[in-house]
Design a protein around this motif. Structure first.
Motif, PDB file in Angstrom:
ATOM      1  N   VAL A  15      11.097  48.448 -15.089  1.00 44.91           N
ATOM      2  CA  VAL A  15      11.974  47.531 -14.360  1.00 44.91           C
ATOM      3  C   VAL A  15      11.289  46.892 -13.155  1.00 44.91           C
ATOM      4  CG1 VAL A  15      14.108  48.681 -15.085  1.00 44.91           C
ATOM      5  CG2 VAL A  15      12.949  49.433 -12.992  1.00 44.91           C
ATOM      6  N   THR A  16      10.092  47.389 -12.782  1.00 37.21           N
ATOM      7  CA  THR A  16       9.362  46.807 -11.657  1.00 37.21           C
ATOM      8  C   THR A  16       7.924  46.505 -12.077  1.00 37.21           C
ATOM      9  OG1 THR A  16       8.650  48.970 -10.816  1.00 37.21           O
ATOM     10  CG2 THR A  16      10.712  48.082  -9.940  1.00 37.21           C
ATOM     11  N   THR A  17       7.262  45.686 -11.280  1.00 35.96           N
ATOM     12  CA  THR A  17       5.863  45.360 -11.544  1.00 35.96           C
ATOM     13  C   THR A  17       5.114  45.174 -10.235  1.00 35.96           C
ATOM     14  OG1 THR A  17       4.369  43.874 -12.729  1.00 35.96           O
ATOM     15  CG2 THR A  17       6.274  42.865 -11.666  1.00 35.96           C
ATOM     16  N   THR A  18       3.832  45.521 -10.225  1.00 41.07           N
ATOM     17  CA  THR A  18       2.981  45.306  -9.055  1.00 41.07           C
ATOM     18  C   THR A  18       2.587  43.837  -8.990  1.00 41.07           C
ATOM     19  OG1 THR A  18       2.109  47.564  -9.185  1.00 41.07           O
ATOM     20  CG2 THR A  18       0.799  45.956  -7.957  1.00 41.07           C
ATOM     21  N   VAL A  19       2.777  43.233  -7.806  1.00 36.18           N
ATOM     22  CA  VAL A  19       2.490  41.804  -7.679  1.00 36.18           C
ATOM     23  C   VAL A  19       1.282  41.525  -6.787  1.00 36.18           C
ATOM     24  CG1 VAL A  19       4.858  41.079  -8.137  1.00 36.18           C
ATOM     25  CG2 VAL A  19       4.155  41.563  -5.782  1.00 36.18           C
ATOM     26  N   ALA A  20       0.732  42.523  -6.125  1.00 37.05           N
ATOM     27  CA  ALA A  20      -0.482  42.326  -5.334  1.00 37.05           C
ATOM     28  C   ALA A  20      -1.426  43.499  -5.568  1.00 37.05           C
ATOM     29  CB  ALA A  20      -0.153  42.178  -3.849  1.00 37.05           C
ATOM     30  N   MET A  21      -1.066  44.683  -5.057  1.00 38.30           N
ATOM     31  CA  MET A  21      -1.906  45.857  -5.272  1.00 38.30           C
ATOM     32  C   MET A  21      -1.141  47.102  -4.864  1.00 38.30           C
ATOM     33  SD  MET A  21      -4.457  45.971  -1.998  1.00 38.30           S
ATOM     34  CE  MET A  21      -3.773  46.286  -0.351  1.00 38.30           C
ATOM     35  N   ASP A  22      -1.654  48.244  -5.299  1.00 35.71           N
ATOM     36  CA  ASP A  22      -1.243  49.533  -4.778  1.00 35.71           C
ATOM     37  C   ASP A  22      -2.415  50.061  -3.955  1.00 35.71           C
ATOM     38  OD1 ASP A  22       1.225  49.676  -6.301  1.00 35.71           O
ATOM     39  OD2 ASP A  22      -0.032  50.054  -8.049  1.00 35.71           O
ATOM     40  N   PHE A  75      -7.413  51.263  -4.952  1.00 41.28           N
ATOM     41  CA  PHE A  75      -6.745  49.967  -5.004  1.00 41.28           C
ATOM     42  C   PHE A  75      -6.292  49.726  -6.438  1.00 41.28           C
ATOM     43  CE2 PHE A  75      -9.349  49.788  -1.273  1.00 41.28           C
ATOM     44  CZ  PHE A  75      -8.669  48.988  -0.377  1.00 41.28           C
ATOM     45  N   GLY A  76      -4.991  49.790  -6.674  1.00 41.87           N
ATOM     46  CA  GLY A  76      -4.439  49.509  -7.994  1.00 41.87           C
ATOM     47  C   GLY A  76      -4.241  48.023  -8.172  1.00 41.87           C
ATOM     48  N   THR A  77      -4.789  47.484  -9.253  1.00 44.15           N
ATOM     49  CA  THR A  77      -4.697  46.042  -9.499  1.00 44.15           C
ATOM     50  C   THR A  77      -3.421  45.716 -10.281  1.00 44.15           C
ATOM     51  OG1 THR A  77      -5.857  46.134 -11.615  1.00 44.15           O
ATOM     52  CG2 THR A  77      -7.200  45.899  -9.638  1.00 44.15           C
ATOM     53  N   PRO A  78      -2.897  44.505 -10.139  1.00 42.84           N
ATOM     54  CA  PRO A  78      -1.776  44.088 -10.983  1.00 42.84           C
ATOM     55  C   PRO A  78      -2.252  43.896 -12.425  1.00 42.84           C
ATOM     56  CG  PRO A  78      -2.509  42.255  -9.610  1.00 42.84           C
ATOM     57  CD  PRO A  78      -3.281  43.452  -9.174  1.00 42.84           C
TER      58      PRO A  78
END
Length: 201
Positions: A66-73, A88-91
């Motif tokens: 239901v969610t998504t990464t839009v920049a980074m973790d 650094f987690g990438t989208p």
């Protein structure tokens, strides 16, 4: 990135912080892995999936997402005294790939997370790191109900360069994630040493 701290005896002790990317396809577990291993509260840039996004994001196989990464973790983990990793987690979606060039600057290496139900989703990440000569390991996130494959089978299916490590993991488990990161640091260290020796040979 290197920072210096004084130890208890008043001498200087060098603390090394290495930058690691966590990449892979949409919904493969990148945010989960960073959150599981990070010793600090991870920074997340997640947004709810929208109807507009359904037109461009392939949610096959990840219907519950239901969610998504839009920049980074972003997270941090200490591997041992004096050695920390900045994660650094990438989208995952291709519309955010323009961020990868910025995130990869100065990275020691990368973890490419793979899901055997959608193995083709990690091809872009594999190609990206191979073409830029950034050391990486493929970490197969073992989802419940997914058919299990050995590391050799995954390596052949992805047509990886000889010697590229493939490890099985559970992105939800801290110890499992830490083992993946240790394998990456060891592999990247060997690759960088070999390149250095080649350059002076």
């Amino acid at each position: 990135m290197v920072s210096e701290n004084l130890d208890a005896q008043g001498g200087e002790q060098t603390a090394l912080a290495l930058k690691i990317l966590v990449a892979g396809g949409f919904g493969v577990g990148k945010t989960t892995l960073v959150g599981a291993v990070s010793e600090i509260r991870p920074l997340r840039t997640e947004e709810l999936l929208s109807e507009a996004g359904q037109l461009v994001d392939d949610t096959d196989g990840v219907d519950q997402k239901v969610t998504t990464t839009v920049a980074m973790d972003f997270g941090r983990i200490t591997i041992r005294s004096g050695l920390s990793l900045y994660l650094f987690g990438t989208p995952g979606q291709d519309r955010f790939w323009f961020l990868w060039d910025e995130l990869s600057q100065g990275a020691l290496g990368a973890v490419v997370l793979a899901d055997t139900r959608r193995l083709e989703d990690c091809f872009p990440a594999v190609d990206y790191f191979e073409h830029r000569h950034i050391p990486f390991v493929v970490a197969v996130n073992c989802f419940a109900g997914a058919r299990s494959y050995g590391a050799h089978d995954v390596s052949r299916a992805l047509d990886l360069d000889q010697g590229t490590p493939v490890v099985l993991c559970d992105a939800r488990d801290r110890d499992s994630g830490k083992e993946v990161l240790i394998r990456l640091v060891e592999y990247a260290g060997r690759m960088h040493t070999a390149r250095l020796l080649d350059s002076v040979g």
